[in-house]
Design an enzyme around this catalytic site. Structure first.
Site, PDB file in Angstrom:
ATOM      1  N   ARG A  95      50.410  40.651  43.954  1.00 24.25           N
ATOM      2  CA  ARG A  95      49.241  40.271  43.800  1.00 24.25           C
ATOM      3  C   ARG A  95      48.914  39.093  44.750  1.00 24.25           C
ATOM      4  NH1 ARG A  95      46.353  36.295  39.949  1.00 24.25           N
ATOM      5  NH2 ARG A  95      48.231  35.689  39.551  1.00 24.25           N
ATOM      6  N   TYR A 148      37.440  31.392  29.676  1.00 25.03           N
ATOM      7  CA  TYR A 148      38.465  30.178  29.277  1.00 25.03           C
ATOM      8  C   TYR A 148      38.125  28.958  30.018  1.00 25.03           C
ATOM      9  CZ  TYR A 148      41.039  31.667  33.510  1.00 25.03           C
ATOM     10  OH  TYR A 148      41.176  31.925  34.706  1.00 25.03           O
ATOM     11  N   ASP A 157      39.381  25.925  31.929  1.00 27.80           N
ATOM     12  CA  ASP A 157      40.714  25.742  32.823  1.00 27.80           C
ATOM     13  C   ASP A 157      40.482  24.391  33.519  1.00 27.80           C
ATOM     14  OD1 ASP A 157      42.690  26.750  34.466  1.00 27.80           O
ATOM     15  OD2 ASP A 157      41.647  26.140  36.349  1.00 27.80           O
ATOM     16  N   SER A 182      37.497  35.255  34.736  1.00 31.92           N
ATOM     17  CA  SER A 182      38.093  36.197  35.424  1.00 31.92           C
ATOM     18  C   SER A 182      37.265  37.437  35.199  1.00 31.92           C
ATOM     19  CB  SER A 182      39.518  36.118  35.253  1.00 31.92           C
ATOM     20  OG  SER A 182      40.214  35.208  35.393  1.00 31.92           O
ATOM     21  N   THR A 183      36.979  38.222  36.188  1.00 35.29           N
ATOM     22  CA  THR A 183      36.487  39.593  35.998  1.00 35.29           C
ATOM     23  C   THR A 183      37.481  40.480  35.518  1.00 35.29           C
ATOM     24  OG1 THR A 183      36.757  40.327  38.290  1.00 35.29           O
ATOM     25  CG2 THR A 183      34.947  39.119  37.774  1.00 35.29           C
ATOM     26  N   GLU A 198      36.071  28.934  33.399  1.00 32.55           N
ATOM     27  CA  GLU A 198      36.178  29.841  34.074  1.00 32.55           C
ATOM     28  C   GLU A 198      36.247  31.334  33.493  1.00 32.55           C
ATOM     29  OE1 GLU A 198      39.697  28.700  36.273  1.00 32.55           O
ATOM     30  OE2 GLU A 198      40.123  30.912  36.937  1.00 32.55           O
ATOM     31  N   HIS A 225      38.511  32.431  43.243  1.00 37.24           N
ATOM     32  CA  HIS A 225      39.881  32.964  43.721  1.00 37.24           C
ATOM     33  C   HIS A 225      39.756  34.635  43.478  1.00 37.24           C
ATOM     34  CE1 HIS A 225      42.436  29.073  42.261  1.00 37.24           C
ATOM     35  NE2 HIS A 225      41.408  28.791  43.454  1.00 37.24           N
TER      36      HIS A 225
END
Lengths: 503, 69
Positions: A245, A94, A96, A103-104, A101, A158
């Site tokens: 998380r 996506y 960001d 995310s795995t 970006e 992150h």
């Protein structure tokens, strides 16, 4: 009892649109991702990543782990209008803010994260090639896997770790802070110069990390201003009564597979030890923010860090203490919660790296990014007799992270590989088999036209009836190949899948 | 001395005066390794001129990344 450490990485990539007078990073990022998605949905063009959108219904990035939202906190915005896709490997890809970006998908151990992180790089490389097909002659999109532009602007890599909601937050803060400050000796991606406010860029020549200059607080909700070492965003993307998380914003994006492996693996074990309360409660850094910068600026790895009880220890000494605790912990409690046999490999490698850091850090060229980068920056500087502030050294720093295979300096360093490149290529379209990402990714591959939206903890199906059907996935370790592999293989349709799931 | 002892306690029980460490840094294996590393670096530095952005100064100045996280 420590909960299963489901983990993953979100990386914001730097992006440059070459050949235009006034580049717009948001449209460049959108073009990059859209080009990839259209490539993958071409008939015969790959595993068929569908244009399934992200479902924002459960997103609440302003929720705070401490149980309140401070009034002065800058809550992260959700930008629902920008491109935001779910891939058949379970990842989210996506725009960001002004960056692409990725995310795995959720992973069950550190080696699986390394594989998915390598797959993420391959996706970005394919995206560049696809986007450049659309651009006029003389224009090009280039993506960098780094965290700083050298001018005071930083973007994140992150990490996420599933934790037990019952663990007292203060205990997490104390021990995670010690680890985040001291693990920089092997997680740092290296940086030419300094970006601390009110300091000259050449105040120091080289430092261990990209990110340490940007951290100003110990604990907080922000990610873009007054960045905290411990981020308190409370969005478990799982059963909120059982889990939290931990959203870790203090790390660098790594190119070395060994560095990614250790960053994720050591932190997962550390957090399991916090949950089981086995760490020495007397070890706490007196001034974590100062210590974060002190470690990053200390190329000799000898700076003593003050502790709250008046003692002091170097980053390496504190890492040795954590490693010894980890060995004892795994021996007594087993490795089930932290990735099984992979956890044993993590502690073995952890020890080897600490030994080399003490003996001769150049042994870690190809394993630790700051050492690898420094090796080539110093070599170039010596060969050409350059001053420390020569901009060619800053250019080398940036090009270390250039993802174009023909331009990447990192790619020429002969770094140690932990995962088979063929497996990484397959992982761009196939999910990990041992988390709920398996269910998400395989459903997307099998029934792309029948999935309306997806997010981390649910999927929305169009089963042909009047109402859409939401399938919740609140348990990250369910929905694995073992749980649903046969089900998915034997269901002929979405209707049958939903019937059998609710039966 | 006092500080040294205190730091030992915080970090670990392990002795940092590991016998063999001193020799290892100059052992034949270590020398061979550092020679190999140097040779590889020379080869890499030869290639860098082809890879490095032609106008490094302009490249560094124009690399600006606003907005993130």
């Amino acid at each position: 009892m420590a909960v299963l450490k489901t983990l993953g990485i979100e990386t914001e990539f730097g992006i440059v649109h070459r050949g235009v007078a006034a580049p717009n990073p948001i449209s460049a990022s959108s073009l990059l991702i859209n080009a990839y998605l259209s490539l993958r949905t071409d008939p015969g063009g790959g595993p068929g990543a569908p244009r399934v959108g992200w479902d924002f219904v459960d997103e609440s990035p302003a929720a705070d782990l401490r149980g309140f939202t401070p009034l002065e906190a800058m809550a992260p915005d959700i930008e629902t209008h920008l491109v935001n896709a779910v891939l058949t490997n379970g990842a989210r890809y996506y725009v960001d803010h002004a960056h692409p970006e990725l995310s795995t998908p959720e992973c069950a151990d550190a080696l699986s994260v390394v594989l998915q992180d390598r797959a993420a790089e391959l996706i970005l490389i394919e995206s560049m090639a696809a986007a450049n097909e659309f651009l006029p002659e003389g224009e090009e999109l280039v993506v960098y896997k780094n965290n700083s532009d050298g001018k005071g602007n930083s973007y994140g890599c992150h990490e996420n770790y599933l934790m037990d909601r019952a663990t007292p937050f203060g205990r997490i803060v104390q021990h995670a802070t010690t680890h985040f400050v001291t693990r920089q000796v092997f997680t740092g991606a290296g940086k030419v110069g300094c970006e601390l406010p009110f300091r000259e860029r050449n105040h120091i020549e080289f430092q261990l990390t990209q990110r340490a200059d940007f951290f100003e607080a110990e604990v907080g909700l922000e990610t873009t201003l007054k960045r905290p070492i411990i981020n308190t965003r409370d969005e478990p993307h799982a059963d909120p009564l059982r889990y939290r998380r931990l959203h870790v914003i203090v790390g660098d994006a790594n190119l070395c597979e060994v560095a990614t492996f250790l960053k994720m693996g050591t932190t997962a074990i550390l957090l399991a030890m916090v949950e089981d309360d086995v760490l020495d409660p007397t070890v706490a850094l007196a001034d974590p923010v100062r210590a974060l910068q002190a470690v990053s600026w200390d190329l000799n790895l000898s700076e003593p860090l003050g502790l709250t009880d008046g003692r002091s220890a170097t980053a390496l000494e504190l890492q040795w203490g954590l490693l010894e605790a980890a060995r004892k912990y795994l021996l007594e409690r087993g490795t089930d919660a932290v990735g099984g046999v992979v956890a044993d490999n993590v502690v073995d490698r952890w020890e080897q790296v600490l030994v080399s850091l003490e003996r001769d850090p150049t042994e870690l060229v190809g394993q630790v990014d700051w050492i690898t980068k420094r090796h080539v920056v110093e070599g170039f500087k010596d060969r050409h007799g350059l001053a420390a502030d020569d901009l060619r050294l800053a250019a080398l720093d940036l090009q270390y992270h250039d993802l174009r295979p023909e331009r990447s300096l990192f790619a020429r360093m002969g770094a140690e590989v932990l995962v088979d490149p063929a497996d990484a290529a397959r992982a761009t379209g196939y999910p990990p088999t041992d988390t709920r990402a398996f269910f998400r990714g395989r459903c997307l591959a099998l029934w792309p036209d029948r999935i309306v939206a997806a997010n981390w903890d649910s999927m929305v199906f169009d089963a042909g009836g009047e109402a859409l059907r939401r399938v919740p996935m609140m348990e990250p370790s369910r929905g694995t190949q073992e749980h649903v592999g046969t089900l998915l293989e034997t269901c002929g349709s979405v209707e049958e899948l939903l019937d059998r799931l609710s039966a | 001395m006092a500080e040294r002892e205190q730091r030992q306690r915080v970090g670990s029980d392990r002795s940092t005066e590991d016998p063999g460490t001193a020799e290892e840094s100059t052992s034949p294996a270590s020398t061979e390794r550092s020679e190999r590393l140097k040779g590889e670096l020379d080869g890499l530095l030869d290639e860098i001129d082809e890879v490095l952005e032609t106008n490094a100064e302009e490249f560094v100045k124009s690399y600006i990344q606003k907005g993130g996280e």
